[in-house]
Write a protein that holds these residues in place. Sequence first.
Motif, mmCIF file in Angstrom:
data_model
loop_
_atom_site.group_PDB
_atom_site.id
_atom_site.type_symbol
_atom_site.label_atom_id
_atom_site.label_comp_id
_atom_site.label_asym_id
_atom_site.label_seq_id
_atom_site.Cartn_x
_atom_site.Cartn_y
_atom_site.Cartn_z
ATOM 1 N N PHE A 1 0.849 -1.195 0.000
ATOM 2 C CA PHE A 1 0.000 0.000 0.000
ATOM 3 C C PHE A 1 0.885 1.246 0.000
ATOM 4 C CE2 PHE A 1 -1.568 -3.585 2.314
ATOM 5 C CZ PHE A 1 -2.752 -3.867 1.650
ATOM 6 N N SER B 1 -6.357 1.993 2.820
ATOM 7 C CA SER B 1 -6.324 0.779 2.004
ATOM 8 C C SER B 1 -5.698 -0.375 2.764
ATOM 9 C CB SER B 1 -5.571 1.036 0.697
ATOM 10 O OG SER B 1 -4.250 1.505 0.935
ATOM 11 N N TRP C 1 -7.576 -4.030 3.841
ATOM 12 C CA TRP C 1 -7.028 -5.336 3.453
ATOM 13 C C TRP C 1 -6.737 -6.194 4.684
ATOM 14 C CZ3 TRP C 1 -2.246 -7.906 3.951
ATOM 15 C CH2 TRP C 1 -2.055 -8.992 3.085
ATOM 16 N N TRP D 1 -5.265 -6.362 -8.374
ATOM 17 C CA TRP D 1 -6.082 -7.185 -7.484
ATOM 18 C C TRP D 1 -6.725 -8.304 -8.287
ATOM 19 C CZ3 TRP D 1 -11.732 -5.778 -5.988
ATOM 20 C CH2 TRP D 1 -12.265 -6.768 -5.171
ATOM 21 N N TYR E 1 -1.969 -8.194 -3.885
ATOM 22 C CA TYR E 1 -2.789 -6.981 -3.857
ATOM 23 C C TYR E 1 -1.886 -5.768 -3.702
ATOM 24 C CZ TYR E 1 -6.643 -3.803 -2.768
ATOM 25 O OH TYR E 1 -7.549 -2.782 -2.799
ATOM 26 N N ILE F 1 -4.078 0.058 -8.985
ATOM 27 C CA ILE F 1 -4.596 -1.067 -8.211
ATOM 28 C C ILE F 1 -4.303 -2.368 -8.965
ATOM 29 C CG2 ILE F 1 -6.610 -2.103 -7.103
ATOM 30 C CD1 ILE F 1 -7.957 0.659 -7.198
ATOM 31 N N ARG G 1 -11.082 8.257 -6.078
ATOM 32 C CA ARG G 1 -10.118 7.407 -5.366
ATOM 33 C C ARG G 1 -8.687 7.906 -5.500
ATOM 34 N NH1 ARG G 1 -11.453 1.806 -8.096
ATOM 35 N NH2 ARG G 1 -11.605 3.271 -9.854
ATOM 36 N N TYR H 1 -2.232 -1.367 -3.794
ATOM 37 C CA TYR H 1 -3.113 -0.199 -3.858
ATOM 38 C C TYR H 1 -2.242 1.015 -3.544
ATOM 39 C CZ TYR H 1 -7.598 2.328 -3.218
ATOM 40 O OH TYR H 1 -8.683 3.166 -3.340
#
Length: 738
Positions: free
Chosen positions: A148, A312, A316, A287, A173, A285, A300, A175
């Motif tokens: 993140f 974020s 998660w 994902w 993931y 992002i 966002r 972000y």
Amino acid sequence: MQFRLLRQGALLVASMSLASCWLDSDSGSSSSNDPPAADQPPNILFVIMDDVGIDQMESFGYGGTDIAGPPAVPSIDTLADSGIRFRNTWAMPECSPSRATFVTGLYPMRTNVLQAIGPDDLANSHVSPYVMTIPKVLATAGYENGMFGKFHIGGPENNPAGFAAPAALGWEYFYGWGGLPASIDTSAGIVGAEDQYSCGFVPGPGQPGGAHAGACYVPQAGGSASCTEIAGEQDGDPAGLQCLTQGGVLVPGQACLAQVVEQSELEGLVDFKRENAHYVSKLLINWDGEVEDVSLADPRSRGYRATIEVDSAIDWINTRSDDTPWMATVSFSSAHTPLQHPPRALAPTARADTLEANCTSEAPLNQRSITDALIESLDTELGRLLVETGLATRASDGSLSYDPQASNTMVVVIGDNGSFAPTVKAGFDMGRSKGSAYQTGVWVPLVISGPLVEQPDRNVEHMINAVDLYQFFADVAGIDLDEVVPQGTDAEEMLSYLTNPERDSVRELNFTHGGLNILANDGVNGPCVFSGNFCSHTPMSAQICADNNGVWWGPGAVLGTEEGDPIKAVDHCWQVNQAIYEKYGNDYEEHRVTMGALDYMAIRDDEYKLVRNEALEYDPDTDSGVLIKSNELYRINQAAPIPRLDREDHELPKDDLDAVEQEHYDELNYQLDLLLASHQACPGDGNSDGVVDQEDIDNYTQLSAEWGESSMYDFNHDGLTNAQDLAIIQANLGACPQ
């Protein structure tokens, strides 16, 4: 376009088709302080601070001699009091090299990530998708991995994976942002207001261009924008900063056209397509195999970066299953330039009350205060992260209450390099800070807390390197790196410092290294001159040079101001001095600038430090650049509050060393040469597995067919993956030099 990469026969997906580690909707959420499953290894929360050197940290013994004092970081202090302060930690001189060492366990010379990655750097200077990054290593023990905030270790430019680079490197993931905060939008998003607002927002009344109230337009999904009328201050923030924090643009002194309006109707009034430092950034992002490059007009992408980074991460972490370990890397953008006000509510000390709406280098004291506020806001958001994931609570007085034994989570907080020169605290060396191999440039705070720490609230004075975290994370997860990464790493063991307070030093030596990344045809970034007397190739563009208080001499620069002035745009730093010589002749020495090193490194033992710099200097006699190499020896320590640093006037004269100094000098030179010699080029080995073979041919074939541009198989650095590179593979088949 879908694109796949091969590593030792295992299929890695670079842009699509990654298996998702998210829970199904009926899995429920969990709190991180729930009892762990039997024999489950700890979770890992890894926090990276940007441009925060050890000089900023009072809990490490520093910062207190500064006129304004150190920034207040109660969350980090609480973690330190409940864990271990590693007071002798080296990172690399810049952000990308340090981050690459965190995730690869390799020194920069092995990854070719030697400076902050720019848009023109070839894939050869990005973290390779073939390397066993730490998320890939932890995945072998069942860990889920999320990242993140700031990425900045590869892509999207010149990279086959493009915006899917985080996925290609192993994060299920991601972000956040590809790289640095962009420049401040000096129009504050108002059409026709260019260069009016140096901090990117409309200031309060009484300041140039200030306003008490206005219409705040915030873009919404679907192409509309909401509008509210804001007046006065809230939490000390003027209406313009309040609006910016909400992701909007304040039109001063006006009423809303309507509560909801189509963005197309606002053309000519506001511009939602401008980046704005810490508040408007293109969100990326990755994902579940999906890659989303979010537009600047998407809500966002708008809001204070540190808040978005923490939001974020909270989302998660709180959706992880109790029976699956995880590692969350929270990579803050603070306190990197451009220096810009955080929301006042996130910077609790009185220093934030003194901030002016002048974010230029013409207000250096204000820039220092903004840096302190950025660090304080990072700390505030870190505290919120701990509380909202159940790792800590708030006491009745609002302070952070943290019990490291109450959750199965290790918390690691580190700075990625030393402080930016204008923000360095008293007692440290502004002239030898970030971007150099000197102490102020590479000495960083490191705090580790959690259930594995014995006898918390203690200092470890032994040498630690940023690369050692790679081994540490693997050890926390119970992974045998010799099995998972048979090629070996540069990391040393450090887990035993947590469990054995009497542990002797693991490292006998420490090392740091910076230089130039690989550009097409082995070019360099243009010259940037700082403070009128120091030239560097680190900033990758004129705007980034300006954001860091420098003057750009590279392509497109216009520096001559007088008739007949010979100063002009040049390609290399040494040519800056060439131009100065052309102008000043016999007075050249009074005006020449110092050359920043093109390759710079340092090695130390417990008492002495050797710094090696290589730079191209202008030679008036030959009218050309001449390579100059230097070895400098210093005696250093970690004394608080004023440490003995490798200042220019502290260099030990090599022609007058005593016997002990000579012994250290010779040994450090020998060890540095030995370390450098351990890395040998292997043309044709694009996947760095130690052999040039059919797998390299297969990888090349796929890359050249589906991509054809810059990749790890561009051996001649022309920005293409083509038949010339295949010829290099075929000419070097066999084992790499050992």
